[in-house]
Design an enzyme around this catalytic site. Structure first.
Site, PDB file in Angstrom:
ATOM      1  N   SER A  55       0.978  -1.258   0.093  1.00 42.88           N
ATOM      2  CA  SER A  55      -0.069   0.036   0.075  1.00 42.88           C
ATOM      3  C   SER A  55       0.909   1.272  -0.175  1.00 42.88           C
ATOM      4  O   SER A  55       2.035   1.193  -0.504  1.00 42.88           O
ATOM      5  CB  SER A  55      -0.935  -0.009   1.191  1.00 42.88           C
ATOM      6  OG  SER A  55      -1.885   1.010   0.975  1.00 42.88           O
ATOM      7  N   ASN A  56       0.242   2.667   0.681  1.00 44.37           N
ATOM      8  CA  ASN A  56       1.270   3.555   0.393  1.00 44.37           C
ATOM      9  C   ASN A  56       0.671   4.489   1.481  1.00 44.37           C
ATOM     10  O   ASN A  56      -0.228   4.185   2.286  1.00 44.37           O
ATOM     11  CB  ASN A  56       1.024   4.413  -0.925  1.00 44.37           C
ATOM     12  CG  ASN A  56      -0.334   4.796  -1.257  1.00 44.37           C
ATOM     13  OD1 ASN A  56      -1.106   5.333  -0.698  1.00 44.37           O
ATOM     14  ND2 ASN A  56      -0.974   3.981  -2.377  1.00 44.37           N
TER      15      ASN A  56
END
Ligand code: C5P
Length: 209
Positions: free
Chosen positions: A21-22
């Site tokens: 993810s980020n």
């Protein structure tokens, strides 16, 4: 008017317990949803996993992966007059998601990634959206050139650019500072302010120009 807004990160599974993810918090997208609603508009918010509460009186659609976000946008975008793509969509997903938790047996593990669909890039070409289209550009360098390139390639009316190399604004911060690039060649800078204030100014600007 009816708004469709994407927000937050996407989460791309690796195995049943892990994901890619980020750092997107969803704050900017949620602030935009709130600002649009406060200005009297109808809002559908398509959100990746975030830890902030759902804004009142918006139609919230929760998704996890980029592919889920793509599908959610595809079936709803043509009900909207304005679409704002604020989500930090993962560019890649894991090609083969492991059905079992990956064990710590090997010194090295190789994960093969494959490209996710470009949701914003599909708005005009694949979904046939004819409303007002707004993209975001999180850049670390050449902010203007990259934003203008995106504006043209993706058929946007506006691209909102922020400099994510700065630690005081942007990702997971309450404040932001952005530059709005319009397809008519004009530029507007919004100086450092809370995401709520920036959101309000963005909504006003994209509706009045
Ligand atoms: O090309 P880049 O990923 O930098 O473009 C960012 C813009 O495109 C943002 O508005 C983001 O929400 C959108 N985007 C998207 N689908 C992707 C990647 C980015 O909608 N797969």
């Amino acid at each position: 008017m009816r708004f469709l807004i994407t927000a937050g990160p996407t989460r791309e599974p690796i195995d049943p317990v892990r994901y890619l993810s980020n750092r997107s918090s969803g704050k900017m997208g949620y602030a935009l949803a709130k600002a649009a609603r406060n200005a009297g508009h109808e809002v559908t918010l398509i959100s990746g996993p975030v830890s902030i509460p759902a804004p009142e009186s918006t139609d919230l659609v929760r998704v996890e992966t980029a592919v889920e976000m793509f599908d959610a946008v595809k079936i709803r975008i043509n009900e909207a007059d304005v679409a704002i793509f604020c989500a930090a969509v993962a560019d890649y997903r894991i090609k083969e998601i492991s059905a079992e938790k990956i064990k710590k047996n090997d010194e090295e593990v190789t994960l093969t990634l494959m490209q996710n669909p470009d949701i914003l890039g599909s708005a005009r070409s694949e979904f046939g959206f004819t409303g007002r289209l707004v993209g975001f550009a999180a850049e670390t360098e050449n902010v203007e050139a990259n934003a203008r390139g995106k504006l043209e390639r993706k058929g946007c009316d506006f691209v909102v650019a922020n400099d994510v190399s700065r630690r005081d604004i942007g990702f997971d911060r309450d404040a932001n500072e952005v530059i709005l690039f319009a397809a008519d060649g004009s530029t507007m800078r919004l100086d450092r302010a809370s995401k709520d204030e920036i959101a309000k100014a963005i909504i006003q600007h994209i509706l009045t120009r």
